[in-house]
Design a protein around this motif. Structure first.
Motif, PDB file in Angstrom:
ATOM      1  N   GLY A 333       0.791  -1.225   0.000  1.00 13.85           N
ATOM      2  CA  GLY A 333       0.000   0.000   0.000  1.00 13.85           C
ATOM      3  C   GLY A 333       0.820   1.270   0.000  1.00 13.85           C
ATOM      4  O   GLY A 333       0.249   2.366  -0.025  1.00 13.85           O
ATOM      5  N   VAL A 334       2.147   1.163   0.052  1.00 12.47           N
ATOM      6  CA  VAL A 334       3.033   2.331   0.032  1.00 12.47           C
ATOM      7  C   VAL A 334       3.861   2.259  -1.242  1.00 12.47           C
ATOM      8  O   VAL A 334       4.694   1.369  -1.402  1.00 12.47           O
ATOM      9  N   VAL A 399      -4.726  -2.296  -1.485  1.00 11.17           N
ATOM     10  CA  VAL A 399      -4.472  -3.559  -0.784  1.00 11.17           C
ATOM     11  C   VAL A 399      -5.751  -4.364  -0.651  1.00 11.17           C
ATOM     12  O   VAL A 399      -5.749  -5.597  -0.820  1.00 11.17           O
ATOM     13  N   MET A 400      -6.863  -3.700  -0.377  1.00 11.70           N
ATOM     14  CA  MET A 400      -8.142  -4.408  -0.271  1.00 11.70           C
ATOM     15  C   MET A 400      -8.525  -5.069  -1.588  1.00 11.70           C
ATOM     16  O   MET A 400      -9.149  -6.134  -1.611  1.00 11.70           O
ATOM     17  N   TRP A 407      -5.542 -11.888   3.312  1.00  3.97           N
ATOM     18  CA  TRP A 407      -5.289 -11.480   4.689  1.00  3.97           C
ATOM     19  C   TRP A 407      -6.523 -11.787   5.524  1.00  3.97           C
ATOM     20  O   TRP A 407      -7.597 -11.214   5.319  1.00  3.97           O
ATOM     21  N   THR A 408      -6.368 -12.697   6.482  1.00  8.75           N
ATOM     22  CA  THR A 408      -7.526 -13.159   7.248  1.00  8.75           C
ATOM     23  C   THR A 408      -8.169 -12.028   8.041  1.00  8.75           C
ATOM     24  O   THR A 408      -9.393 -11.860   8.039  1.00  8.75           O
ATOM     25  N   TRP A 409      -7.362 -11.225   8.735  1.00  9.75           N
ATOM     26  CA  TRP A 409      -7.927 -10.162   9.560  1.00  9.75           C
ATOM     27  C   TRP A 409      -8.638  -9.122   8.702  1.00  9.75           C
ATOM     28  O   TRP A 409      -9.663  -8.570   9.108  1.00  9.75           O
ATOM     29  N   LEU A 410      -8.120  -8.869   7.483  1.00  8.14           N
ATOM     30  CA  LEU A 410      -8.764  -7.901   6.594  1.00  8.14           C
ATOM     31  C   LEU A 410     -10.083  -8.462   6.056  1.00  8.14           C
ATOM     32  O   LEU A 410     -11.068  -7.723   5.927  1.00  8.14           O
ATOM     33  N   ALA A 411     -10.104  -9.756   5.771  1.00 10.46           N
ATOM     34  CA  ALA A 411     -11.345 -10.365   5.299  1.00 10.46           C
ATOM     35  C   ALA A 411     -12.425 -10.317   6.375  1.00 10.46           C
ATOM     36  O   ALA A 411     -13.601 -10.020   6.093  1.00 10.46           O
TER      37      ALA A 411
END
Length: 453
Positions: A333-334, A399-400, A407-411
């Motif tokens: 993301g950067v 990133v999304m 990414w589990t936490w993002l999902a």
């Protein structure tokens, strides 16, 4: 303690300044020497008044006498405990003097001011600057205006002191200049200075408010940006302006063609279909005058696209030279734009206690409106630099898009919260990771990369 000299020596000093052999009334001479009595304090105004009556027909000579009397007798003979005469190394220009009494007071202030000034509030502007000088406990010493070319000379002649300025356009430049003279310069946010303005707003009130605000023990100051940082930020500002102009040109082309029934698909990258239609002379769907007019907009659009490519090349060159940019570009993301903007905006990671403070500085934390022990959190505070915040949020959206399910936490976050909330949460996490990488060194995922290698 050295002993005071007799009165005769003081009279000899005065006799060296003016020739008293000419005929003058004895009463005036006695009043003049009475003002210089060693038994009591030196009465300058009384002595000046008597001196002006010594010779009414020779006022210019009296003025020169009063000038020397103020400079040598008052400032030098009464300097500390030493009464011996000394030759002054500096004499203010006559343009600063209205009369001899004002002259002596100016000399006294100029002699005492550099040693007693501890705090200075400086209200900067384009041409006229306002100075408010005070002691350590905040008692005012002087208030004066300075022209732009007088500011550097004024601070060069002062001893080390604390100088406060508002963090406004030109503030970082003047902070660097004044810091070069050995002063402790502090930049204050303008919104923190405003509550200290007492009555009406003017330059003198603003300078006094700056001086009072920087005395507060809990005041927050803005880090001074170096010239290299501002150079990179100028590149970003120019890029933002060109991108806005590009959007204006695209919207203008679409709007003008829509008036003639010609429309194209959405998105900026699809504008090429319309520009090709404008440049196609064989296309009879638009009038010739319209085609010639829109062709000028197409040329401007192409020039802006070329300039944007050159700017990105300049930023890529900067990123290759700066190690911090290369390290934070390993964070998802950067990218190039975000990395160079973050490094140029943040002077030192040590300015922030933790990654959360850095995220709060960017306005990526909830806005709080709590009272009575009840915590009430709203949307993000949107404090700080909106440009950096927007770049991080756009990076979170990217990133999304590509790692939304890996990414589990993002999902899980996307299942519970809307997409915009998840993007801001990801931007907050990215900001904390950026601070950790810049503070502690290394790259993102360095352990995993070493194991994989």
């Amino acid at each position: 303690m050295p002993a005071r000299e007799p009165r005769g020596l003081r009279a000899q000093i005065v006799l060296q300044m003016i020739d008293l052999r000419s005929a003058q009334p004895v009463a005036n001479r006695q009043a003049f020497f009475g003002a210089l009595s060693i038994d009591g304090p030196l009465d300058l105004e009384k002595g000046v008044d008597a001196a002006h009556h010594l010779d009414r027909d020779r006022r210019q000579r009296d003025f020169l006498f009063t000038r020397r009397l103020a400079a040598r007798v008052l400032v030098q003979i009464r300097h500390g405990e030493e009464w011996a005469p000394r030759v002054m190394a500096w004499m203010p220009p006559l343009a600063l003097l209205g009369n001899a009494v004002q002259y002596a007071r100016v000399l006294n202030r100029s002699r005492a001011m550099p040693n007693s000034i501890a705090l200075i509030g400086l209200d900067i502007a384009k041409s006229v600057f306002q100075v408010h000088a005070a002691t350590k406990d905040g008692r005012p010493i002087t208030r004066r205006k300075l022209k732009r070319d007088e500011v550097a000379e004024y601070f060069r002649g002062l001893g080390p002191c604390i100088v406060g300025l508002e963090a406004c356009p030109g503030g970082h430049y003047w902070a660097r200049v004044i810091r070069g003279f050995g002063h402790d310069v502090r930049l204050l946010p303008a919104q923190y200075v405003r509550p200290f303005v007492k009555t009406n707003k003017n330059d003198a009130a603003d300078a006094e408010a700056i001086c009072e605000a920087m005395m507060r023990p809990t005041m927050r100051f803005v880090p001074i940006k170096e010239e290299k940082q501002q150079e990179i930020l100028v590149i970003h500002r120019v890029r933002e302006l060109l991108m806005r102009q590009r959007t204006q040109l695209i919207n203008a082309i679409r709007g003008h063609l829509a008036e003639f029934g010609i429309v194209g698909p959405n998105r900026a990258h699809n504008i090429g279909l319309l520009t090709a239609m404008i440049e196609d002379e064989a296309d009879a769907s638009m009038p010739p005058i319209l085609r010639r007019s829109l062709r000028r907009l197409v040329e401007q659009l192409r020039e802006i696209k070329t300039e944007l490519v050159e700017i990105e090349q300049d930023l890529a060159l900067v990123a290759r030279k700066v190690d911090a940019c290369r390290r934070i570009m390993t964070i998802p993301g950067v990218g190039l734009i975000t990395a160079t903007a973050l490094v140029a905006s943040m002077r030192d990671p040590a300015d922030f206690k933790s990654g959360r403070h850095f995220a709060a500085w960017l306005g990526l934390v909830p806005r709080q409106n709590s009272t009575g022990g009840v915590d009430k959190l709203g949307g993000i505070s949107k404090r700080g630099d909106g440009y950096l915040r927007r770049l991080l949020i756009h990076g979170g959206r990217s990133v999304m898009r590509w790692r939304g399910r890996s990414w589990t936490w993002l999902a899980r976050l996307r299942d519970r919260r809307p997409a915009n909330v998840a993007a801001v949460a990801l931007a907050n996490k990215t900001a904390r990771i950026v601070w950790a990488v810049l503070k502690h060194g290394g790259v993102y995922g360095g352990v995993q990369r070493q194991q994989a290698a």
